[in-house]
Write a protein that holds these residues in place. Structure first.
Motif, PDB file in Angstrom:
ATOM      1  N   THR A  67       0.826  -1.205   0.000  1.00  0.00           N
ATOM      2  CA  THR A  67       0.000   0.000   0.000  1.00  0.00           C
ATOM      3  C   THR A  67       0.863   1.260   0.000  1.00  0.00           C
ATOM      4  OG1 THR A  67      -0.156   0.032   2.416  1.00  0.00           O
ATOM      5  CG2 THR A  67      -1.878  -1.147   1.228  1.00  0.00           C
ATOM      6  N   ASP A  74      -4.203   2.804  -0.102  1.00  0.00           N
ATOM      7  CA  ASP A  74      -4.306   2.612  -1.551  1.00  0.00           C
ATOM      8  C   ASP A  74      -3.282   1.597  -2.040  1.00  0.00           C
ATOM      9  OD1 ASP A  74      -6.289   4.545  -1.660  1.00  0.00           O
ATOM     10  OD2 ASP A  74      -4.847   6.165  -1.897  1.00  0.00           O
ATOM     11  N   SER A 101      -1.634  10.405  -1.979  1.00  0.00           N
ATOM     12  CA  SER A 101      -1.401   8.980  -2.213  1.00  0.00           C
ATOM     13  C   SER A 101      -1.394   8.663  -3.702  1.00  0.00           C
ATOM     14  CB  SER A 101      -2.489   8.163  -1.503  1.00  0.00           C
ATOM     15  OG  SER A 101      -2.280   6.784  -1.690  1.00  0.00           O
ATOM     16  N   THR A 102      -2.284   9.300  -4.461  1.00  0.00           N
ATOM     17  CA  THR A 102      -2.337   9.077  -5.907  1.00  0.00           C
ATOM     18  C   THR A 102      -1.026   9.492  -6.569  1.00  0.00           C
ATOM     19  OG1 THR A 102      -4.730   9.431  -5.934  1.00  0.00           O
ATOM     20  CG2 THR A 102      -3.569   9.660  -8.030  1.00  0.00           C
ATOM     21  N   ARG A 139      -8.616   9.264   4.139  1.00  0.00           N
ATOM     22  CA  ARG A 139      -7.709   9.353   3.002  1.00  0.00           C
ATOM     23  C   ARG A 139      -7.439  10.812   2.646  1.00  0.00           C
ATOM     24  NH1 ARG A 139      -7.709   9.575  -2.641  1.00  0.00           N
ATOM     25  NH2 ARG A 139      -6.416   8.031  -3.696  1.00  0.00           N
TER      26      ARG A 139
END
Length: 329
Positions: A67, A74, A101-102, A139
């Motif tokens: 992750t 994610d 995170s993306t 998130r």
């Protein structure tokens, strides 16, 4: 599942009484395996265990994923170079920034690892499903936090350029940037105003193309602020008459740098006496900058104006993602 360790190796007993014998699985791997299957994720304390657990998932035809180190929620893509990039020999520099995170996942897919020295690596059972409301809010909150990363990549300059484009929302690196877009500027504040003949000197050195602006905001601090946009040589000459003891703030900025220019800028910052080896990046406008003493800024300009200086970066440095107006270092 249940685990039987009465014989050599590990015996996994499913609820339907089908027994899976794994002689190469340790007890720790078996327990982590069961935890991922039953709870959806597990945290392993070492890279060795992480690699063994991923291999166990492959053996059992179960899709285990590492992750994101931003939110540990994610999943990464199945095929990535995390295990290669995490090796210490790929360390390039430190990076202080708010990274979503993306963006973290996208950079890993580009062979750039933003590594955090955590004690655990979180592995989850991959399922293509939407997050519930509470997890989605968590998130978003985690994506807003600022973190200190160790950047692991094949080459530091290329990694910086890719990071800038990723944070700016550009998907593909454009290798055909117009060299004329590269610009240099300096901003400084002084307790004594610069005389008119100094203004005229700067404009004359720049062939009438120097950009000189007095910053009114500095007036409330009883200083005068100046921005000069010109070539490296003109910038170096323009600040020579400035009395260093009167300067309260001085920063140098490079917009749209070429890889060669960026490398020499980093090398110059490494030699500074005030906050050495630190510089900022404003990814939204592709600007790199440093705030130093006037003496250090003069050194940086002289170093960069000498095109015989090296562009390859060898020493350690720290890059901050900040607005170019926010310079705490």
């Amino acid at each position: 599942f249940s685990v039987d360790t009465s014989t050599s190796g590990i015996i996994m007993k499913e609820a339907q009484h089908r027994i899976i014998y794994k002689p190469d699985w340790s007890l720790a791997i078996a327990r982590h395996f069961v935890e991922v299957i039953t709870k959806g994720k597990t945290a392993v304390p070492s890279l060795e265990l992480y690699e063994q657990l991923m291999n166990a998932g492959d053996q059992a035809l179960v899709d285990f994923r590492l992750t994101s180190m931003v939110n540990y929620m994610d999943p990464c893509s199945k095929n990535n170079n995390f295990l290669r990039l995490v090796e210490p020999r790929f360390y390039c520099f430190r990076f202080n920034a708010s990274v979503t995170s993306t963006q973290w996942l996208a950079l890993l897919d580009r062979d750039i690892l933003l590594y955090r020295q955590e004690t655990n690596y979180v592995v989850q059972l991959y399922k293509d499903r939407a997050l519930d409301k509470d997890k989605a809010q968590s998130r978003r909150n985690l994506d807003m936090r600022r973190s200190e990363f160790l950047v692991h990549a094949d080459r530091p300059i290329e990694a910086i350029l890719e990071i800038q484009k990723c944070l700016a929302g550009q998907e593909v690196q454009d290798s055909t940037l117009d060299p004329s877009a590269e610009t240099f500027s300096i901003y400084f504040e002084t307790t004594d105003p610069i005389p008119q003949d100094h203004h005229e000197l700067i404009d004359r050195l720049a062939g009438g193309e120097a950009y000189i602006r007095t910053c009114a905001d500095a007036a409330e601090y009883q200083t005068e602020g100046y921005t000069v946009r010109a070539s490296l040589d003109v910038l170096a000459r323009s600040i020579r008459p400035v009395i260093e003891s009167s300067v309260t703030h001085c920063s140098f900025r490079v917009d749209n740098p070429s890889p060669d220019t960026l490398g020499r800028f980093i090398n110059a910052c490494q030699q500074a006496e005030v906050h050495p080896s630190t510089l900022g990046m404003d990814s939204s406008i592709n600007r790199y900058f440093c705030r130093k003493s006037m003496g250090d800024i003069k050194m940086v300009l002289n170093y960069m104006a000498d095109y015989g200086t090296k562009a390859s970066v060898a020493g350690d440095f720290q890059l901050f993602e900040l607005s170019s107006e926010d310079q705490p270092f």
